[in-house]
Design an enzyme around this catalytic site. Structure first.
Site, short mmCIF file in Angstrom:
data_model
loop_
_atom_site.label_atom_id
_atom_site.label_comp_id
_atom_site.label_asym_id
_atom_site.label_seq_id
_atom_site.Cartn_x
_atom_site.Cartn_y
_atom_site.Cartn_z
N SER A 1 0.80 -1.24 0.00
CA SER A 1 0.00 0.00 0.00
C SER A 1 0.82 1.28 0.00
O SER A 1 0.26 2.38 -0.08
CB SER A 1 -0.96 0.01 1.20
OG SER A 1 -2.09 -0.78 0.94
N LYS B 1 0.07 3.71 -2.74
CA LYS B 1 -0.94 4.76 -2.65
C LYS B 1 -0.34 6.16 -2.54
O LYS B 1 -1.04 7.15 -2.76
CB LYS B 1 -1.87 4.50 -1.46
CG LYS B 1 -2.75 3.26 -1.62
CD LYS B 1 -3.67 3.08 -0.42
CE LYS B 1 -4.63 1.91 -0.58
NZ LYS B 1 -3.97 0.60 -0.42
N SER C 1 -5.92 3.49 4.64
CA SER C 1 -5.37 2.69 3.54
C SER C 1 -6.46 1.94 2.78
O SER C 1 -6.24 0.83 2.28
CB SER C 1 -4.32 1.69 4.07
OG SER C 1 -3.53 1.20 3.02
N LYS D 1 2.94 6.38 4.93
CA LYS D 1 2.11 5.29 4.43
C LYS D 1 2.69 3.93 4.77
O LYS D 1 3.84 3.64 4.48
CB LYS D 1 1.95 5.41 2.90
CG LYS D 1 0.86 4.51 2.36
CD LYS D 1 -0.51 5.03 2.74
CE LYS D 1 -1.56 3.94 2.69
NZ LYS D 1 -1.41 2.91 3.74
#
Length: 449
Positions: free
Chosen positions: A66, A69, A130, A255
């Protein structure tokens, strides 16, 4: 021979005694070589200059999960900046995004179809929790569908200089887990790829181009449709004993990521006393390890390095203090650094840095001269900070060297008036004429002699 053995024995005793009396010397050297990280790949970067302060296998291309992202976040901010969308722009959830949202194997907030959601709602769910489905919804809104959005991701990656990177979807989910609905132009077995260095460069671009992104990434907990959602970044000031062990003062992003292929990874950033650092850890074995490794990197950055003003504005480098000027009231122009140079240096190593200047030849004529008028502040070259203390870790940049510093003219040189230029031209003409005559007569003289 006996004396030789005695000398050798004495030398060995001295060495052993040295280790016994000063064990800290050997420990210190070991600590400098390694931070004993769990991560297979990691990097620590100064967020202002892009200088790499520590790296471990940072050029290995690995699944970022993730952390993907972050690129989606960047493209959302860019679309808002361009006016293509607004924070209050509304959109609905496609069948594809809804299917992802309904899948309990993926992190998600739970979306409803035939209902309007704002870009702000979708972005917060993506950046804080997320959420995968809201990520896809944003990708579809910006590009029309995820396939076209992936193309934008890779174009932006090339523009940023993200070496050895590839995006195959907007979320970081492995394509094989998308139930055959992976973006067109990608394969079912594909997964996103980033190096730690590229992930750090991506984060560098986000926090520098769109610093307000940190105002959202630093939120530890929020509401989405009356439901509480948590930030997977446990280094933020979460409430509750379970997360207090990971809290790190100054962390405000960025993140986390996890898949079976990627392991536990994290792109983090923190700011203390005006100094921002960026960290990336990839392929750790647990949530605990990724935050422990991040804390080690941040500790190393804040304890071992300090921002120092190495050079002041106007600083001149030996051998490049002036440039010749033609057609000017003065024969030379002074050159120096455009700005003060503040740089992260390891403590007590300020003397291990120097400046290397490169003059831009396109600014000069064929004889290596500037032509008047020359304005103060005109860029004539760049300076590069050179580390003389050992192997230089370099910068995260690959395409352009943003570590370069501008070298400019520090005093204006006006163009001489037409009368003086004419006199100088006449003087040059006669000087050249007399020189030619002299050389000719000298040649005749030697021939006759």
């Amino acid at each position: 021979m006996k004396h030789t053995y005695q000398k050798l024995l004495s030398l060995m005793m001295i060495v052993l005694l040295g280790f016994a009396l000063f064990p800290a010397l050997s420990v210190s050297a070991k600590e400098d070589d390694s931070l004993d990280l769990h991560a297979d790949s990691a990097i620590l970067v100064d967020a202002e200059s892009g200088k790499i302060l520590y790296a471990k296998e940072a050029d290995r291309s690995l699944p970022p999960a993730s952390m993907t992202k972050i690129m989606t976040e960047y493209l959302v901010w860019e679309a808002i900046d361009k006016g293509d969308i607004k924070w209050d722009t509304k959109t609905q959830i496609s069948d594809y995004a809804y299917g992802i949202s309904a899948n309990k194997d993926f992190s998600g907030v739970g979306l409803t179809q035939n209902k309007d959601y704002t870009v702000r709602q979708l972005y917060e769910a993506m950046a804080i929790n997320s959420d995968n489905a809201t990520t896809i919804a944003l990708a579809e809104l910006i590009a029309g569908d995820e396939s076209k959005f992936v193309k934008k991701m890779n174009e932006k990656a090339k523009e940023m200089g993200l070496k050895d990177s590839e995006f195959v979807n907007s979320t970081g989910i492995d394509n094989k887990d998308l139930g055959g609905k992976h973006p067109k132009g990608t394969n079912a077995n594909d997964t996103n790829k980033l190096t730690a260095k590229s992930a750090a460069l991506l984060a560098y671009n986000l926090v520098n181009d769109y610093p307000d992104a940190l105002e959202i990434s630093k939120i530890p907990k929020t509401k989405f449709e009356n439901e509480t959602i948590d930030n997977w970044n446990r280094m933020l000031p979460h409430k509750g004993d379970n997360f207090k062990q990971f809290y790190y003062k100054g962390v405000d992003g960025l993140k986390t990521g996890y898949t079976d292929m990627a392991g536990y990874c994290f792109t983090g950033t923190a700011e203390r006393d005006g100094k921002r650092l960026i960290t990336v850890v990839m392929q750790t074995g647990s949530e605990k390890e990724r935050f422990q490794d991040t804390a080690k990197l941040l500790d190393y950055g804040y304890k071992q390095f300090e921002s120092k003003e190495l050079y002041k504005k106007g600083h001149q480098v030996k051998g490049h203090k002036t440039l010749p000027v033609i057609k000017g009231k003065e024969k030379t122009a002074k050159v120096g650094l455009k700005n003060n140079v503040e740089f992260p240096v390891k403590k007590s190593e300020e003397k291990d840095y120097s400046l290397k200047v490169t003059i831009d030849k396109d600014k000069l004529n064929k004889d290596g001269e500037l032509e008047a008028p020359v304005k103060k502040g005109t860029k004539v070259g760049t300076a590069e900070i050179v580390y003389k203390g050992g192997k230089d870790t370099g910068y995260i940049f690959t395409q352009s060297k943003k570590g370069d510093l501008d070298v400019v003219v520090t005093n204006s040189v006006e163009k001489d008036n037409w009368f003086m230029l004419t006199l100088k031209a006449i003087g040059h003409f006669f000087a050249n004429l007399f020189s030619t005559i002299f050389e000719t007569v000298k040649g005749w003289f030697f021939v006759v002699r």
